[in-house]
Scaffold this motif. Structure first.
Motif, PDB file in Angstrom:
ATOM      1  N   LYS A 192     -17.396  16.831  30.171  1.00  0.00           N
ATOM      2  CA  LYS A 192     -17.386  16.839  31.498  1.00  0.00           C
ATOM      3  C   LYS A 192     -17.473  18.054  32.600  1.00  0.00           C
ATOM      4  O   LYS A 192     -18.481  18.770  32.485  1.00  0.00           O
ATOM      5  N   THR A 193     -16.192  18.261  33.061  1.00  0.00           N
ATOM      6  CA  THR A 193     -16.098  19.324  33.754  1.00  0.00           C
ATOM      7  C   THR A 193     -15.317  20.500  33.154  1.00  0.00           C
ATOM      8  O   THR A 193     -15.234  21.587  33.916  1.00  0.00           O
ATOM      9  N   ASP A 194     -15.134  20.384  31.788  1.00  0.00           N
ATOM     10  CA  ASP A 194     -14.598  21.293  31.197  1.00  0.00           C
ATOM     11  C   ASP A 194     -15.606  22.139  30.665  1.00  0.00           C
ATOM     12  O   ASP A 194     -16.061  22.165  29.493  1.00  0.00           O
ATOM     13  N   THR A 195     -15.811  23.398  31.409  1.00  0.00           N
ATOM     14  CA  THR A 195     -17.061  24.223  30.879  1.00  0.00           C
ATOM     15  C   THR A 195     -16.569  25.563  30.185  1.00  0.00           C
ATOM     16  O   THR A 195     -17.260  26.530  30.261  1.00  0.00           O
ATOM     17  N   LEU A 196     -15.283  25.660  29.867  1.00  0.00           N
ATOM     18  CA  LEU A 196     -14.764  26.794  29.525  1.00  0.00           C
ATOM     19  C   LEU A 196     -14.496  26.787  28.154  1.00  0.00           C
ATOM     20  O   LEU A 196     -14.050  27.746  27.357  1.00  0.00           O
ATOM     21  N   ARG A 197     -14.962  25.751  27.187  1.00  0.00           N
ATOM     22  CA  ARG A 197     -14.855  25.550  25.714  1.00  0.00           C
ATOM     23  C   ARG A 197     -15.688  26.105  24.928  1.00  0.00           C
ATOM     24  O   ARG A 197     -15.377  26.635  23.716  1.00  0.00           O
ATOM     25  N   ARG A 198     -16.869  26.945  25.326  1.00  0.00           N
ATOM     26  CA  ARG A 198     -17.862  27.671  24.528  1.00  0.00           C
ATOM     27  C   ARG A 198     -18.312  27.001  23.390  1.00  0.00           C
ATOM     28  O   ARG A 198     -18.334  27.548  22.247  1.00  0.00           O
ATOM     29  N   TRP A 199     -18.572  25.553  23.678  1.00  0.00           N
ATOM     30  CA  TRP A 199     -18.933  24.868  22.520  1.00  0.00           C
ATOM     31  C   TRP A 199     -20.481  25.598  22.241  1.00  0.00           C
ATOM     32  O   TRP A 199     -21.182  26.027  23.116  1.00  0.00           O
ATOM     33  N   ARG A 200     -20.801  25.448  20.990  1.00  0.00           N
ATOM     34  CA  ARG A 200     -22.012  26.397  20.505  1.00  0.00           C
ATOM     35  C   ARG A 200     -23.279  25.253  20.068  1.00  0.00           C
ATOM     36  O   ARG A 200     -22.687  24.435  19.271  1.00  0.00           O
ATOM     37  N   ILE A 201     -24.496  25.761  20.282  1.00  0.00           N
ATOM     38  CA  ILE A 201     -25.697  25.136  19.710  1.00  0.00           C
ATOM     39  C   ILE A 201     -26.186  26.338  18.661  1.00  0.00           C
ATOM     40  O   ILE A 201     -26.494  27.321  19.096  1.00  0.00           O
ATOM     41  N   GLU A 202     -25.893  26.149  17.440  1.00  0.00           N
ATOM     42  CA  GLU A 202     -26.319  27.074  16.587  1.00  0.00           C
ATOM     43  C   GLU A 202     -27.894  27.151  16.311  1.00  0.00           C
ATOM     44  O   GLU A 202     -28.423  25.985  15.792  1.00  0.00           O
ATOM     45  N   HIS A 203     -28.454  28.196  16.349  1.00  0.00           N
ATOM     46  CA  HIS A 203     -29.754  28.420  16.250  1.00  0.00           C
ATOM     47  C   HIS A 203     -30.785  28.100  17.627  1.00  0.00           C
ATOM     48  O   HIS A 203     -31.411  28.917  18.100  1.00  0.00           O
ATOM     49  N   ALA A 204     -30.468  26.906  18.251  1.00  0.00           N
ATOM     50  CA  ALA A 204     -31.050  26.847  19.337  1.00  0.00           C
ATOM     51  C   ALA A 204     -32.640  27.174  19.421  1.00  0.00           C
ATOM     52  O   ALA A 204     -33.174  27.834  20.238  1.00  0.00           O
ATOM     53  N   GLN A 205     -33.417  26.699  18.308  1.00  0.00           N
ATOM     54  CA  GLN A 205     -34.498  27.281  18.121  1.00  0.00           C
ATOM     55  C   GLN A 205     -35.831  26.571  18.729  1.00  0.00           C
ATOM     56  O   GLN A 205     -36.498  27.345  19.389  1.00  0.00           O
ATOM     57  N   VAL A 206     -35.815  25.548  19.076  1.00  0.00           N
ATOM     58  CA  VAL A 206     -36.705  24.618  19.802  1.00  0.00           C
ATOM     59  C   VAL A 206     -36.094  23.855  20.770  1.00  0.00           C
ATOM     60  O   VAL A 206     -35.220  23.085  20.537  1.00  0.00           O
ATOM     61  N   ILE A 207     -36.228  24.103  22.369  1.00  0.00           N
ATOM     62  CA  ILE A 207     -35.534  23.655  23.182  1.00  0.00           C
ATOM     63  C   ILE A 207     -36.587  23.011  24.118  1.00  0.00           C
ATOM     64  O   ILE A 207     -37.385  23.774  24.762  1.00  0.00           O
ATOM     65  N   HIS A 208     -36.419  21.909  24.298  1.00  0.00           N
ATOM     66  CA  HIS A 208     -37.273  20.987  25.460  1.00  0.00           C
ATOM     67  C   HIS A 208     -37.032  21.627  26.887  1.00  0.00           C
ATOM     68  O   HIS A 208     -35.922  21.947  27.319  1.00  0.00           O
ATOM     69  N   PRO A 209     -38.091  22.043  27.780  1.00  0.00           N
ATOM     70  CA  PRO A 209     -37.904  22.636  28.957  1.00  0.00           C
ATOM     71  C   PRO A 209     -36.835  21.695  29.892  1.00  0.00           C
ATOM     72  O   PRO A 209     -35.999  22.276  30.555  1.00  0.00           O
ATOM     73  N   ASP A 210     -36.849  20.382  29.658  1.00  0.00           N
ATOM     74  CA  ASP A 210     -36.013  19.499  30.557  1.00  0.00           C
ATOM     75  C   ASP A 210     -34.513  19.724  29.998  1.00  0.00           C
ATOM     76  O   ASP A 210     -33.609  19.213  30.919  1.00  0.00           O
ATOM     77  N   ASP A 211     -34.216  20.220  28.919  1.00  0.00           N
ATOM     78  CA  ASP A 211     -32.873  20.276  28.255  1.00  0.00           C
ATOM     79  C   ASP A 211     -32.053  21.754  28.746  1.00  0.00           C
ATOM     80  O   ASP A 211     -30.898  21.688  28.487  1.00  0.00           O
TER      81      ASP A 211
END
Length: 375
Positions: free
Chosen positions: A199-218
């Motif tokens: 939600k509004t907690d943007t300080l957790r630094r949750w990670r997407i490992e690899h993040a290899q293919v990302i749709h432009p909308d995302d």
């Protein structure tokens, strides 16, 4: 291996949730993807503590040789973490380790719900999850079919419900979540799960490992919710020979490291060894030049997403430390931080491009102690 397939019973299985058995003419070939491979692993006797200790100390030696003082190790079990902690306490394992928990029942019961483990050498404060498989094996979960296999979208290694449930559990116990996402469908699902929970907690630094293919909308989800794309730049130069065959025009949405950097103004870069080579200089070189070790392609692969040398260095040092909430103790040479540093024989920061990979580690120091010397 017919004997192994028969011993595990996998040759008779019609369907495996989260995995795939590659067959030819109805017969299992021995190639097993994702959770199908896990079934084989379970059947293999676990190594002894003695063997694990020998492996850890040998791995440490290899890390020091290439100038690594810290590693992020993904998906460990309680007994592995206890062994690492014991070796570190005895002074045998000097490598600093950021250990991500696998979502096993024992880990959830004995560590996650009881709280983080934090020492100068060990940090256990994160949970590793898997959303999909790899692009090369066509296991990465895509929004549209593979161009070279039109009936295939990839593999959902874990369900949305599973990932959501474990992410929520981690949130409740203040653990970071690091989820393996290669395909654009997997990334979209996990980014939206993160959004719903953070939600509004943007300080957790949750990670997407690899993040290899990302749709432009995302892409905006990373910046909007403080989600960190944890990349491995050598994937771009390892995959570039065949990535377009898998993705077609979507390859422009892959390995977009500079675009992702702009979302939070920092990005951590690792090696993903043993899938890729252990040497961090290869990651620096790949991030900057977008070429393989032979200098191919001459103009670089999708150079619009290359990183500057300064950003590439930060990605392997201070930004890597930030990815584990450890920027106040390591990642840069400053008063009050650990004296972990590496001496090279070349200034690869200013060296000609082709000379970067000719740089050699002369010495590696941890806490000011020389743990490796070339001479």
């Amino acid at each position: 291996n017919d004997a192994a397939l028969k011993a595990t019973g996998i040759d008779t299985m019609e369907y495996i949730d989260g995995g795939k058995i590659i067959r030819r003419n109805g017969k299992a070939t021995g190639i097993c993807l994702d959770k199908a491979a896990d079934i084989i692993k379970v059947a293999i006797p676990a190594p002894s503590d003695e063997a694990n200790i020998k492996a850890l100390l040998k791995a440490q030696k290899n890390c020091f040789r290439v100038g690594l003082t810290s590693v992020h190790d993904a998906g460990l079990e309680t007994d592995q973490i206890r062994l690492i902690e014991d070796l570190q306490t005895k002074g045998l394992l000097k490598m600093r380790i950021f250990a991500m928990l696998s979502p096993s029942e024992e880990n959830l019961k004995t560590i996650l719900t009881k709280g983080k483990i934090k020492t100068p050498f060990l940090n256990v404060s994160s949970l590793k999850l898997y959303a999909d498989g790899a692009l090369g094996s066509r296991g990465a979960l895509l929004l549209e079919p593979y161009c070279d296999s039109p009936d295939t979208y990839g593999i959902a290694v874990n369900s949305e419900e599973f990932i959501r449930e474990h992410a929520r559990l981690a949130f409740e116990h203040d653990f970071q979540v690091c989820t393996h996402c290669i395909g654009d469908s997997a990334s979209r699902m996990v980014l939206r799960i993160y959004k719903d929970i953070l939600k509004t907690d943007t300080l957790r630094r949750w990670r997407i490992e690899h993040a290899q293919v990302i749709h432009p909308d995302d892409i905006h989800f990373f910046g909007d919710y403080g989600i960190i794309p944890s990349i491995q730049s050598t994937h771009a130069t390892s995959d570039m020979y065949w990535a377009e065959k898998r993705l077609g025009s979507r390859v422009k949405n892959a390995y977009i490291y500079k675009q992702l950097l702009q979302e939070n103004n920092w990005i951590p870069n690792g090696s993903d060894f043993p899938v890729e080579d252990i040497n961090p200089l290869y990651g620096f070189y790949a991030a900057v030049t977008r070429k393989d070790k032979k200098g191919y392609p001459p103009g670089g692969f999708q150079m619009e997403n290359a990183l500057s040398r300064e950003d590439a260095l930060r990605a392997m040092t201070i930004w890597a430390a930030m990815a584990g909430f450890e920027e106040n103790e390591k990642g840069s040479l400053e008063p009050g931080k650990f004296a972990d540093f590496v001496v090279f024989d070349k200034d690869f920061f200013s060296a000609e491009e082709y000379k970067i990979l000719q740089s050699n580690v002369q010495a590696t120091f941890i806490n000011g102690e020389k743990v490796f010397s070339k001479n």
